[in-house]
Design an enzyme around this catalytic site. Structure first.
Site, PDB file in Angstrom:
ATOM      1  N   CYS A  93      71.510  35.010 -10.368  1.00  0.00           N
ATOM      2  CA  CYS A  93      70.356  34.137 -10.223  1.00  0.00           C
ATOM      3  C   CYS A  93      69.032  34.910 -10.404  1.00  0.00           C
ATOM      4  CB  CYS A  93      70.431  33.386  -8.889  1.00  0.00           C
ATOM      5  SG  CYS A  93      69.312  31.987  -8.843  1.00  0.00           S
ATOM      6  N   HIS A 183      75.631  31.023  -8.415  1.00  0.00           N
ATOM      7  CA  HIS A 183      75.990  31.904  -7.305  1.00  0.00           C
ATOM      8  C   HIS A 183      77.507  32.032  -7.173  1.00  0.00           C
ATOM      9  CE1 HIS A 183      72.019  32.557  -5.464  1.00  0.00           C
ATOM     10  NE2 HIS A 183      71.740  31.425  -6.101  1.00  0.00           N
ATOM     11  N   GLU A 185      79.044  33.980  -5.207  1.00  0.00           N
ATOM     12  CA  GLU A 185      79.420  34.415  -3.859  1.00  0.00           C
ATOM     13  C   GLU A 185      79.708  33.253  -2.901  1.00  0.00           C
ATOM     14  OE1 GLU A 185      76.513  34.487  -5.311  1.00  0.00           O
ATOM     15  OE2 GLU A 185      74.806  34.691  -3.964  1.00  0.00           O
TER      16      GLU A 185
END
Ligand code: XMP
Length: 527
Positions: A93, A183, A185
């Site tokens: 990002c 993202h 994660e």
């Protein structure tokens, strides 16, 4: 407050990954995913990244997201040392946008941004996709960005795109630099963990053999190096974190450690007895048991603001520790079971924009004047990792599996004024609730369950009489790390059994309600 990057770390050297934090609320999830891939990682705020990079000599670098904009002249930048190192880099990002911005691509303010679930189309092969995604497939990811990359820097090629982001994933194979707009994660990118694993294992070439046994060994060496022949006192809270910290430190320095268990009158039922018998009886670790309930409860009289309670309790704990340290002939170090989520939720990294939600008493509440150095061996770990370490250290299952309990204890479960009487009432209700949960075999399926005593009185009828008593709230949540949580869906029969028992057995409560709020938007504790 200690500098998060100031200690040597267990995975130091070319088998570790440096994560540069630009202030995203989910940076720690990157660390978690990397560790799940069997690789040690450490997070450094962007403004300390250069030093961390020089110290760690990592095998690769991951750049986090950020609420900032690269278009802002004062936006955080990637240190030149990292950009020019020739090491593999993964930008997430904001990390992607900064890579493009600093390598000569173009980033523009997005018209509308993309937030939430999105689908990307795989346009080409790429080392990150090995064994996972192939050309032409569509996959769900989680986007959260306003700005976006509009022109790639020389040497980069697009490998996946979404409707709102033509450069959803980009690659520079020669430089081993990869970046994505979404993202990986967060759990809403279902394959995100595998993408990160491909980065650390395939691109950075790491073996993935980092284990908790290794963490234990290297932490012990680190504690010995930090403490030398000085004395340490460790505050036990009754929870798993401080118990694990104490065991680890005891293994490192033996009886240079004295544990101090402060009973501020805000503990759960039976907690003090259990801690004393475990430490003195089972482990034979020197333990001072201080009954400071009068000090705490007098100080809490009239205090209703949650942050004021937290600050007072944090400060008073440290006062008591300092007194005890003097009594045992002076300790230079104070050990605490501070965990990683405590660190990130309480502290805005110097210059970093992550927002303070609550002052956790073992971090943000430390008074400035505290004059002991901190030993916090669990500072980089998540709760479930601490449990693995606890088992590794032989801590009995009853402690290892225990629900988390906050440092400020029952005080933050009694909105409004905290008194000895209200603590006694809450303790009884809480014990009944937990007993029923255990009896129903639900304890381990729940991350945390507790009762709350509300500063509200309602009218009831018991027997032939009118009652006018307090309301008890019940909370139970599932979670993996305390950062987000869902309510536990008890069946109605269970809740009504608990409510009946509490109202019948606890004088002072005549109504029980169940809290149906997830986190976010609620927090787990009520204050
Ligand atoms: P919240 O209420 O912030 O809680 O959603 C997340 C987790 O942290 C625990 N908690 C604390 N733990 N000191 C601690 O050691 C504190 O001051 C503190 N405040 C909250 C909370 O019980 C939950 O597990």
């Amino acid at each position: 407050m200690t500098d998060q990057t100031s200690s040597t770390n267990p995975g130091q050297g070319s088998d570790s990954i440096l994560i540069v934090d630009f202030g995203s609320q989910v940076t720690q999830l990157i660390a978690r995913r990397v560790r799940e891939a069997g690789v040690y990682s450490e997070i450094a705020p962007f403004n300390a990244a250069k030093e961390a990079f020089a110290r760690m000599k990592p095998a690769g670098v991951i750049l986090s997201g950020s609420p900032a904009s690269v278009l802002d002249d004062n936006g955080p930048r990637i240190p030149a040392e990292i950009l020019e190192s020739g090491l593999p880099i993964l930008g997430i990002c904001y990390g992607q946008q900064s890579l493009m911005h600093q390598f000569g691509g173009e980033v523009l303010l997005g018209d509308s941004g993309e937030f939430g679930r999105a689908f990307i189309e795989i346009g080409d092969d790429c080392a990150l996709f090995d064994g996972l995604w192939t050309k032409g497939e569509r996959h769900q990811v989680w986007m959260s960005h306003g700005d976006k990359v509009t022109r790639l820097a020389p040497g980069f090629r697009p490998v996946a795109s979404s409707e709102g982001a033509p450069f959803a994933v980009i690659a520079n194979d020669e430089k081993r630099i990869y970046a994505m707009q979404f993202h990986p994660e967060v759990v809403h990118t279902p394959d995100g963990g595998k993408l990160l694993k491909n980065f650390v294992r395939h691109v950075c070439g790491l073996a993935g053999d980092w284990t908790m046994a290794e963490f234990r060994k290297t932490k012990i060496e680190e504690i010995r190096a930090q403490v030398g022949d000085k004395r340490v006192i460790c505050g036990l809270s009754g929870g798993v974190d401080s118990a694990v910290a104490a065991l680890l430190i005891h293994e490192a320095i033996g009886d240079q450690l004295t544990c101090v268990f402060v009973d501020g009158g805000i503990l759960r039922m039976g907690e003090a007895e259990q801690v004393v018998s475990l430490f003195r009886g089972h482990y034979n670790i020197p333990l001072v048991h201080v009954d400071a309930s009068t000090l705490f409860l007098n100080g809490l009289a009239g205090v209703t603001d949650p942050e004021a309670k937290r600050k007072f309790i944090g400060k008073t704990f440290i006062d008591v520790f300092e007194d005890e340290a003097k009594k045992i002939g002076g300790a230079e170090f104070l050990a605490q079971g501070t965990l990683y989520p405590d660190v990130i939720e309480s502290v805005s990294f110097t210059g970093g924009p992550s927002v303070t939600i609550k002052s956790h008493h073992n971090v943000g509440g430390l008074p400035e004047r505290m004059n002991m150095k901190l030993v916090e061996p669990l500072r980089e770990l998540f709760k479930d990792e601490v449990r693995v370490l606890g088992r590794e250290l032989g801590l009995p299952e009853i402690f290892v599996g225990r629900h988390p309990f906050p440092g400020p204890g029952l005080a933050i479960r009694i909105p409004g004024e905290v008194t000895r009487e209200r603590c006694d009432i809450l303790r009884k209700a809480d014990a009944i609730y937990l007993e029923e949960i255990r009896n129903a075999g639900l304890y381990d399926a729940i991350w945390q369950a507790f009762a709350v005593l509300l500063p509200v009185k309602t009218v009831g009828v018991m027997g032939d009489g009118r009652t006018y008593d307090s309301v008890c709230g019940l909370r139970a949540v599932t979670s993996t790390d305390g950062m987000t949580a869902d309510i536990y869906p008890f069946d109605a029969a269970f809740l009504s059994r608990v409510a009946t028992r509490i109202i019948n057995e606890v004088k002072g409560i005549n109504r029980v309600v169940y809290d149906y709020t997830s986190k976010p938007p609620g927090t787990i504790e009520w204050e």
